[in-house]
Design an enzyme around this catalytic site. Sequence first.
Site, PDB file in Angstrom:
ATOM      1  N   GLY A  10       0.842  -1.205   0.000  1.00  0.00           N
ATOM      2  CA  GLY A  10       0.000   0.000   0.000  1.00  0.00           C
ATOM      3  C   GLY A  10       0.870   1.245   0.000  1.00  0.00           C
ATOM      4  O   GLY A  10       1.552   1.544   0.975  1.00  0.00           O
ATOM      5  N   VAL A  14      -0.733   6.691   4.059  1.00  0.00           N
ATOM      6  CA  VAL A  14      -0.083   6.148   5.258  1.00  0.00           C
ATOM      7  C   VAL A  14       1.237   5.477   4.878  1.00  0.00           C
ATOM      8  O   VAL A  14       2.308   5.837   5.384  1.00  0.00           O
ATOM      9  CB  VAL A  14      -1.020   5.150   5.988  1.00  0.00           C
ATOM     10  CG1 VAL A  14      -0.276   4.435   7.104  1.00  0.00           C
ATOM     11  CG2 VAL A  14      -2.228   5.883   6.555  1.00  0.00           C
ATOM     12  N   VAL A  91      -2.901  -0.978   3.448  1.00  0.00           N
ATOM     13  CA  VAL A  91      -3.886  -0.823   2.379  1.00  0.00           C
ATOM     14  C   VAL A  91      -5.111  -0.116   2.928  1.00  0.00           C
ATOM     15  O   VAL A  91      -5.270   0.020   4.143  1.00  0.00           O
ATOM     16  CB  VAL A  91      -4.270  -2.186   1.762  1.00  0.00           C
ATOM     17  CG1 VAL A  91      -3.037  -2.880   1.214  1.00  0.00           C
ATOM     18  CG2 VAL A  91      -4.967  -3.073   2.773  1.00  0.00           C
ATOM     19  N   SER A 132      -2.741  -0.104   8.786  1.00  0.00           N
ATOM     20  CA  SER A 132      -4.028   0.543   8.499  1.00  0.00           C
ATOM     21  C   SER A 132      -4.864   0.523   9.771  1.00  0.00           C
ATOM     22  O   SER A 132      -4.682  -0.341  10.623  1.00  0.00           O
ATOM     23  CB  SER A 132      -4.788  -0.230   7.433  1.00  0.00           C
ATOM     24  OG  SER A 132      -3.939  -0.722   6.442  1.00  0.00           O
ATOM     25  N   GLY A 274     -13.450  16.191   8.230  1.00  0.00           N
ATOM     26  CA  GLY A 274     -13.421  15.223   7.134  1.00  0.00           C
ATOM     27  C   GLY A 274     -12.209  14.328   7.313  1.00  0.00           C
ATOM     28  O   GLY A 274     -11.690  14.194   8.419  1.00  0.00           O
ATOM     29  N   CYS A 277     -10.127   9.069   8.231  1.00  0.00           N
ATOM     30  CA  CYS A 277     -10.091   8.308   9.483  1.00  0.00           C
ATOM     31  C   CYS A 277     -11.268   8.532  10.425  1.00  0.00           C
ATOM     32  O   CYS A 277     -11.871   7.567  10.895  1.00  0.00           O
ATOM     33  CB  CYS A 277      -8.812   8.628  10.244  1.00  0.00           C
ATOM     34  SG  CYS A 277      -7.394   7.796   9.543  1.00  0.00           S
TER      35      CYS A 277
HETATM   36  C1  UDX Z   1      -6.471  12.134  12.036  1.00  0.00           C
HETATM   37  C2  UDX Z   1      -5.715  12.053  13.378  1.00  0.00           C
HETATM   38  O1  UDX Z   1      -5.386  13.380  13.823  1.00  0.00           O
HETATM   39  C3  UDX Z   1      -4.455  11.210  13.201  1.00  0.00           C
HETATM   40  O2  UDX Z   1      -3.798  11.046  14.448  1.00  0.00           O
HETATM   41  C4  UDX Z   1      -4.853   9.845  12.640  1.00  0.00           C
HETATM   42  O3  UDX Z   1      -3.710   9.056  12.405  1.00  0.00           O
HETATM   43  C5  UDX Z   1      -5.626   9.997  11.354  1.00  0.00           C
HETATM   44  O4  UDX Z   1      -6.759  10.847  11.563  1.00  0.00           O
HETATM   45  P1  UDX Z   1      -6.202  13.569   9.809  1.00  0.00           P
HETATM   46  O5  UDX Z   1      -7.583  13.089   9.506  1.00  0.00           O
HETATM   47  O6  UDX Z   1      -5.147  13.392   8.774  1.00  0.00           O
HETATM   48  O7  UDX Z   1      -5.645  12.835  11.123  1.00  0.00           O
HETATM   49  O8  UDX Z   1      -6.245  15.137  10.156  1.00  0.00           O
HETATM   50  P2  UDX Z   1      -6.709  15.982  11.448  1.00  0.00           P
HETATM   51  O9  UDX Z   1      -5.728  17.050  11.643  1.00  0.00           O
HETATM   52  O10 UDX Z   1      -6.984  15.112  12.612  1.00  0.00           O
HETATM   53  O11 UDX Z   1      -8.058  16.670  10.953  1.00  0.00           O
HETATM   54  C6  UDX Z   1      -9.256  15.946  10.712  1.00  0.00           C
HETATM   55  C7  UDX Z   1     -10.388  16.872  10.364  1.00  0.00           C
HETATM   56  O12 UDX Z   1     -10.798  17.626  11.495  1.00  0.00           O
HETATM   57  C8  UDX Z   1     -10.060  17.902   9.283  1.00  0.00           C
HETATM   58  O13 UDX Z   1     -11.149  18.026   8.399  1.00  0.00           O
HETATM   59  C9  UDX Z   1      -9.834  19.171  10.061  1.00  0.00           C
HETATM   60  O14 UDX Z   1     -10.057  20.319   9.306  1.00  0.00           O
HETATM   61  C10 UDX Z   1     -10.849  19.011  11.178  1.00  0.00           C
HETATM   62  N1  UDX Z   1     -10.546  19.788  12.391  1.00  0.00           N
HETATM   63  C11 UDX Z   1      -9.403  19.541  13.107  1.00  0.00           C
HETATM   64  C12 UDX Z   1     -11.451  20.765  12.837  1.00  0.00           C
HETATM   65  O15 UDX Z   1     -12.493  20.991  12.214  1.00  0.00           O
HETATM   66  N2  UDX Z   1     -11.164  21.453  13.986  1.00  0.00           N
HETATM   67  C13 UDX Z   1     -10.039  21.219  14.722  1.00  0.00           C
HETATM   68  O16 UDX Z   1      -9.860  21.883  15.772  1.00  0.00           O
HETATM   69  C14 UDX Z   1      -9.130  20.230  14.259  1.00  0.00           C
HETATM   70  P1  ADP Z   2      -4.326   5.179   3.259  1.00  0.00           P
HETATM   71  O1  ADP Z   2      -4.780   6.583   3.546  1.00  0.00           O
HETATM   72  O2  ADP Z   2      -4.805   4.180   4.285  1.00  0.00           O
HETATM   73  O3  ADP Z   2      -2.859   5.075   3.002  1.00  0.00           O
HETATM   74  P2  ADP Z   2      -4.787   4.948   0.391  1.00  0.00           P
HETATM   75  O4  ADP Z   2      -6.052   4.627  -0.350  1.00  0.00           O
HETATM   76  O5  ADP Z   2      -4.132   6.259   0.174  1.00  0.00           O
HETATM   77  O6  ADP Z   2      -5.111   4.681   1.939  1.00  0.00           O
HETATM   78  O7  ADP Z   2      -3.694   3.825   0.053  1.00  0.00           O
HETATM   79  C1  ADP Z   2      -3.913   2.469   0.088  1.00  0.00           C
HETATM   80  C2  ADP Z   2      -3.194   1.806  -1.123  1.00  0.00           C
HETATM   81  O8  ADP Z   2      -3.240   0.389  -0.961  1.00  0.00           O
HETATM   82  C3  ADP Z   2      -3.798   2.106  -2.488  1.00  0.00           C
HETATM   83  O9  ADP Z   2      -2.830   2.745  -3.307  1.00  0.00           O
HETATM   84  C4  ADP Z   2      -4.189   0.700  -3.048  1.00  0.00           C
HETATM   85  O10 ADP Z   2      -3.941   0.584  -4.439  1.00  0.00           O
HETATM   86  C5  ADP Z   2      -3.267  -0.214  -2.261  1.00  0.00           C
HETATM   87  N1  ADP Z   2      -3.739  -1.594  -2.142  1.00  0.00           N
HETATM   88  C6  ADP Z   2      -4.931  -2.040  -1.683  1.00  0.00           C
HETATM   89  N2  ADP Z   2      -4.961  -3.399  -1.688  1.00  0.00           N
HETATM   90  C7  ADP Z   2      -3.767  -3.832  -2.151  1.00  0.00           C
HETATM   91  C8  ADP Z   2      -3.188  -5.136  -2.389  1.00  0.00           C
HETATM   92  N3  ADP Z   2      -3.852  -6.258  -2.106  1.00  0.00           N
HETATM   93  N4  ADP Z   2      -1.923  -5.188  -2.888  1.00  0.00           N
HETATM   94  C9  ADP Z   2      -1.242  -4.051  -3.153  1.00  0.00           C
HETATM   95  N5  ADP Z   2      -1.721  -2.804  -2.948  1.00  0.00           N
HETATM   96  C10 ADP Z   2      -2.968  -2.684  -2.454  1.00  0.00           C
END
Ligand code: UDX
Ligand code: ADP
Length: 467
Positions: A10, A14, A91, A132, A274, A277
Site C-alpha cells: 500500500g 499512510v 492498504v 491501516s 473530514g 479516518c
Molecule cells: C487524524 C488524526 O489526527 C491522526 O492522528 C490519525 O492518524 C488519522 O486521523 P487527519 O484526519 O489526517 O488525522 O487530520 P486531522 O488534523 O486530525 O483533521 C481531521 C479533520 O478535522 C479535518 O477536516 C480538520 O479540518 C478538522 N478539524 C481539526 C477541525 O475541524 N477542527 C479542529 O480543531 C481540528
Molecule cells: P491510506 O490513507 O490508508 O494510506 P490509500 O487509499 O491512500 O489509503 O492507500 C492504500 C493503497 O493500498 C492504495 O494505493 C491501493 O492501491 C493499495 N492496495 C490495496 N490493496 C492492495 C493489495 N492487495 N496489494 C497491493 N496494494 C494494495
Amino acid sequence: MNITKICCIGAGYVGGPTMAVIAQKCPHIQVTVVDMNVERIQAWNDADVHNIPIYEPGLAAVVAEARGRNLFFSTDVDQAIEEADAIFISVNTPTKTYGKGKNMAADLKYIELCARQIARVAKNDKIVIEKSTLPVRTAEAIKSILDSTGNGVQFQILSNPEFLAEGTAVTDLLQPDRILIGGETSEAGEKAIAALVAVYANWVPQDKILTTNVWSSELSKLTANAFLAQRISSINALSELCEKTGADVTEVSRAIGMDSRIGAKFLKASVGFGGSCFQKDILNLVYIAKSYGLTEVADYWEQVIIMNDHQKRRFANKIVQTLYNTVAGKKIAFLGWAFKKDTNDTRESAAIYVADDLINEQAELAVYDPKVSETKVLQDLNYLQSRTADENQAAISYFDSAYQACQGAHAVAILTEWDEFTDYDWQKIYDGMQKPAFLFDGRNILNAAAMEAIGFVYSGIGVVSSE
Ligand code: UDX
Ligand code: ADP
C-alpha cells in the site's frame, strides 16, 4: 530477530510517508513499498520528485534523499513479500458499502487479500504488521488466514497503528508523540515486538515507544480518533448555540482551552471534520459496540457523526437562507476542496457534502483548491451518486485561480483553511463580485471586521453575523 528488509503493501497516504521516513532514518534497512496501482507506483518513481502522488510538506525532500538508496517503489508485490523480514500492511480499509455492516463496518477485503497473498508467497518466518486502522480483533483474522493457508511458515502479527495527521505527516513521523506496538504475549510475540521497537529506536526515544497487547493497541487507535473527533463535534455543537446567543465560539474555545485539563488543541469550530479516518473509525467503534449489544455505548459515539453531518448541512442551509432562500442559477465560489490544508486528500471532505446540497438547490459552483484537480472534484461528487456525472459536470466549473473563481460570484464560501486564502487581496475579490457580496467563512480564518469594512456580508462559524 533483526529486521533488515521491510516490505510495505500500500503506497498511499499512510504507507508512502511512513516508509519514506523509516528509510531516511534507517539507511541500513531496505524498504520496498509495493502497490497494485501501477500509475501510483510510477508517480512515486517519477524522476521529478515533486510529482510523487501525495502532497505533504517536506515529503519530497525525504523521498529524494532515500529513494534508490534504500527506499524502493515497485508493483512486484510477491518479490517484496518474499524478501522481507517484516511486512507492513497499509492498504485502504473503507467503510463497507454493501451487505452486513453496510455504511458502518470496515471493509476488510483488501486486508484479507494481502493476508492470503503473504501466506501464498512467504517461504520463511515473518513479522506482519497492521498499519491501516482496523477494527479490533482484525489481527486475529489475519493470523487465522496466515496460519491455515501458509506452508508451515511462522508469522507474528503486530499492531502498530499510525497516528500521523495529513498535512503534518512528516513532522508527526519524525517527532511522534508516541509509537504504539501491540503484540502477542508469548516469547515469540515479545521477540517480534522487540525487533520492531529496534527499528523505531533509530530516531524515537525509548520512553515514547509503548508496547501493549494486540487488542489494546487496535482499540487505542480507534479511541484516539474518536476522542479527537468528539472534541470537534463538541465545539461545533456549541458554535450553533453561539450564533443564537451572541457568544463568539473562538473566544469560548480560547477560554476553555486555557484549562490545562482540557487543552487548547482540536477546538477549532469548522464546517465539519473530514478525512479518511475520523468518520470511518467512529463508525467502526459504533459497529463493534453494537455487535456486543452495547447500545448506549454505540449511541454515544454515533452522536459525534450525527453532529458532524448536521454541521455540514447547516453551513449549506445558511448559504441558501442568507441568499434570500434561493441559490438557483447563482454563482457560488468554493475556496478549498481538500479536507484540511496542506494535503491533496479529499476523502470525506466537508466541501463535497456542502457542494452536493447546494447543487440540489441548483447553484452553480466555481471551485478553486491549490492542490486538488478538477478530475478529483468531479470524482468526489460522482461517488455520492446524487445525480448523473453530466449533471455534476454542468453544475461545477473549476478555476486555477481564486480570483477567477470569485469573479462575478454572488457568494464566496471558504471550505479549507489554506494559508494563502488569508493573504488574498479581498478588496479586489469584493470588487469583482455581485452585490451584496456574501462571504461564508467555514474555517473562521478571515478577520470579520476587516471583511465587513470592505463591504462583505461576512458570516463565520459560531459568531453572530452582521445581518
Ligand atoms: C487524524 C488524526 O489526527 C491522526 O492522528 C490519525 O492518524 C488519522 O486521523 P487527519 O484526519 O489526517 O488525522 O487530520 P486531522 O488534523 O486530525 O483533521 C481531521 C479533520 O478535522 C479535518 O477536516 C480538520 O479540518 C478538522 N478539524 C481539526 C477541525 O475541524 N477542527 C479542529 O480543531 C481540528
Ligand atoms: P491510506 O490513507 O490508508 O494510506 P490509500 O487509499 O491512500 O489509503 O492507500 C492504500 C493503497 O493500498 C492504495 O494505493 C491501493 O492501491 C493499495 N492496495 C490495496 N490493496 C492492495 C493489495 N492487495 N496489494 C497491493 N496494494 C494494495
